[in-house]
Design an enzyme around this catalytic site. Sequence first.
Site, PDB file in Angstrom:
ATOM      1  N   ARG A  83       0.819  -1.215   0.000  1.00  0.00           N
ATOM      2  CA  ARG A  83       0.000   0.000   0.000  1.00  0.00           C
ATOM      3  C   ARG A  83       0.849   1.258   0.000  1.00  0.00           C
ATOM      4  O   ARG A  83       0.469   2.284  -0.581  1.00  0.00           O
ATOM      5  CB  ARG A  83      -0.970  -0.021   1.192  1.00  0.00           C
ATOM      6  CG  ARG A  83      -2.137  -0.952   0.997  1.00  0.00           C
ATOM      7  CD  ARG A  83      -2.911  -1.131   2.272  1.00  0.00           C
ATOM      8  NE  ARG A  83      -2.512  -2.318   2.999  1.00  0.00           N
ATOM      9  CZ  ARG A  83      -2.707  -2.511   4.303  1.00  0.00           C
ATOM     10  NH1 ARG A  83      -3.279  -1.569   5.017  1.00  0.00           N
ATOM     11  NH2 ARG A  83      -2.325  -3.625   4.869  1.00  0.00           N
ATOM     12  N   GLU A 120       1.089  -6.126  13.037  1.00  0.00           N
ATOM     13  CA  GLU A 120      -0.088  -6.386  13.868  1.00  0.00           C
ATOM     14  C   GLU A 120      -0.611  -7.802  13.661  1.00  0.00           C
ATOM     15  O   GLU A 120      -1.116  -8.425  14.588  1.00  0.00           O
ATOM     16  CB  GLU A 120      -1.203  -5.361  13.585  1.00  0.00           C
ATOM     17  CG  GLU A 120      -2.321  -5.421  14.622  1.00  0.00           C
ATOM     18  CD  GLU A 120      -3.501  -4.502  14.306  1.00  0.00           C
ATOM     19  OE1 GLU A 120      -3.487  -3.791  13.289  1.00  0.00           O
ATOM     20  OE2 GLU A 120      -4.456  -4.504  15.113  1.00  0.00           O
TER      21      GLU A 120
HETATM   22  O1  LIG Z   1       2.778  -0.974  12.270  1.00  0.00           O
HETATM   23  P1  LIG Z   1       2.680  -2.387  11.799  1.00  0.00           P
HETATM   24  O2  LIG Z   1       2.073  -3.304  12.841  1.00  0.00           O
HETATM   25  O3  LIG Z   1       3.995  -2.906  11.296  1.00  0.00           O
HETATM   26  O4  LIG Z   1       1.647  -2.440  10.593  1.00  0.00           O
HETATM   27  C1  LIG Z   1       1.636  -1.519   9.551  1.00  0.00           C
HETATM   28  C2  LIG Z   1       1.865  -2.165   8.224  1.00  0.00           C
HETATM   29  O5  LIG Z   1       0.887  -3.179   7.982  1.00  0.00           O
HETATM   30  C3  LIG Z   1       0.393  -3.040   6.662  1.00  0.00           C
HETATM   31  O6  LIG Z   1       1.202  -3.700   5.734  1.00  0.00           O
HETATM   32  P2  LIG Z   1       1.040  -5.199   5.213  1.00  0.00           P
HETATM   33  O7  LIG Z   1       2.294  -5.918   5.598  1.00  0.00           O
HETATM   34  O8  LIG Z   1      -0.258  -5.776   5.657  1.00  0.00           O
HETATM   35  O9  LIG Z   1       1.182  -5.031   3.664  1.00  0.00           O
HETATM   36  P3  LIG Z   1       0.337  -4.648   2.393  1.00  0.00           P
HETATM   37  O10 LIG Z   1       0.541  -3.179   2.218  1.00  0.00           O
HETATM   38  O11 LIG Z   1       1.047  -5.455   1.374  1.00  0.00           O
HETATM   39  O12 LIG Z   1      -1.107  -5.017   2.577  1.00  0.00           O
HETATM   40  C4  LIG Z   1       0.448  -1.550   6.438  1.00  0.00           C
HETATM   41  O13 LIG Z   1       0.413  -1.239   5.061  1.00  0.00           O
HETATM   42  C5  LIG Z   1       1.746  -1.173   7.101  1.00  0.00           C
HETATM   43  O14 LIG Z   1       2.841  -1.303   6.229  1.00  0.00           O
HETATM   44  N1  LIG Z   2      -5.565  -2.558  11.476  1.00  0.00           N
HETATM   45  C1  LIG Z   2      -4.904  -2.409  10.319  1.00  0.00           C
HETATM   46  N2  LIG Z   2      -5.539  -1.989   9.206  1.00  0.00           N
HETATM   47  C2  LIG Z   2      -4.878  -1.851   8.040  1.00  0.00           C
HETATM   48  N3  LIG Z   2      -3.577  -2.089   7.914  1.00  0.00           N
HETATM   49  C3  LIG Z   2      -2.907  -2.498   8.987  1.00  0.00           C
HETATM   50  N4  LIG Z   2      -1.611  -2.809   9.167  1.00  0.00           N
HETATM   51  C4  LIG Z   2      -1.449  -3.173  10.434  1.00  0.00           C
HETATM   52  N5  LIG Z   2      -2.581  -3.103  11.123  1.00  0.00           N
HETATM   53  C5  LIG Z   2      -3.515  -2.677  10.227  1.00  0.00           C
END
Ligand SMILES: O=P(O)(O)OC[C@H]1O[C@H](OP(=O)(O)OP(=O)(O)O)[C@H](O)[C@@H]1O
Ligand SMILES: Nc1ncnc2[nH]cnc12
Length: 195
Positions: A83, A120
């Site tokens: 994202r 998370e």
């Molecule tokens: O603060 P944190 O607990 O580390 O979470 C935040 C991260 O989680 C999600 O990424 P995700 O790995 O789900 O990737 P995506 O963008 O590929 O969906 C979001 O886009 C952040 O990068």
């Molecule tokens: N609650 C949440 N929603 C979307 N992206 C996330 N990445 C980590 N936690 C998330």
Amino acid sequence: MTPPPTSPADGPAHDPAATAREALARLVRDVPDFPEPGVLFKDITPLLADHAGLRAVVDGLAAAGRDAEGRPVVDAVVGLEARGFVLAAPVALALGVGFVPVRKAGKLPGETHEVAYALEYGEAVLQVHRDAVAPGARVLVVDDVLATGGTLAAARALVEACGAHVHAASLLMEISALPGRAALGDLPLHVLTTV
Ligand SMILES: O=P(O)(O)OC[C@H]1O[C@H](OP(=O)(O)OP(=O)(O)O)[C@H](O)[C@@H]1O
Ligand SMILES: Nc1ncnc2[nH]cnc12
């Protein structure tokens, strides 16, 4: 000449930060129990699909890479897969600098630095090309959500492994119930809204 509006009674004043916050409040969708029970997922796809909303948040994110006079102060924008990519590339264009991807393991073809981390709802490994950021460069890191801070801490470690410096991290939203901010120590955080 008509003076600009100064109060709600005069009409809406142009406040870019408020416009971005309003777009986030209206266009980010809460999805309970995704991708696993207990997680309230913040779905930004409706925001990305809305031209005015996307414009507002890209402008808001880019502000963290400018000085008080609006001049760019970073040499590169780093986006976090996946994202973060969608937001970081237009932020880089707005600031007049290049875009550097931080990717999940196994996707980058060149020599990489890598860091394992927890987020998370899981664990993963992030990588960056060793030659992607010049030593001494000032970098703006862009992503959508700050939750536990694991992803952003890993990204900072990767930038620093290249010998570069994170000027700031710029994010759409901070989930205040989670300890992301505390996990990031002195890293300057620019968040458009807190949920
Ligand atoms: O603060 P944190 O607990 O580390 O979470 C935040 C991260 O989680 C999600 O990424 P995700 O790995 O789900 O990737 P995506 O963008 O590929 O969906 C979001 O886009 C952040 O990068
Ligand atoms: N609650 C949440 N929603 C979307 N992206 C996330 N990445 C980590 N936690 C998330």
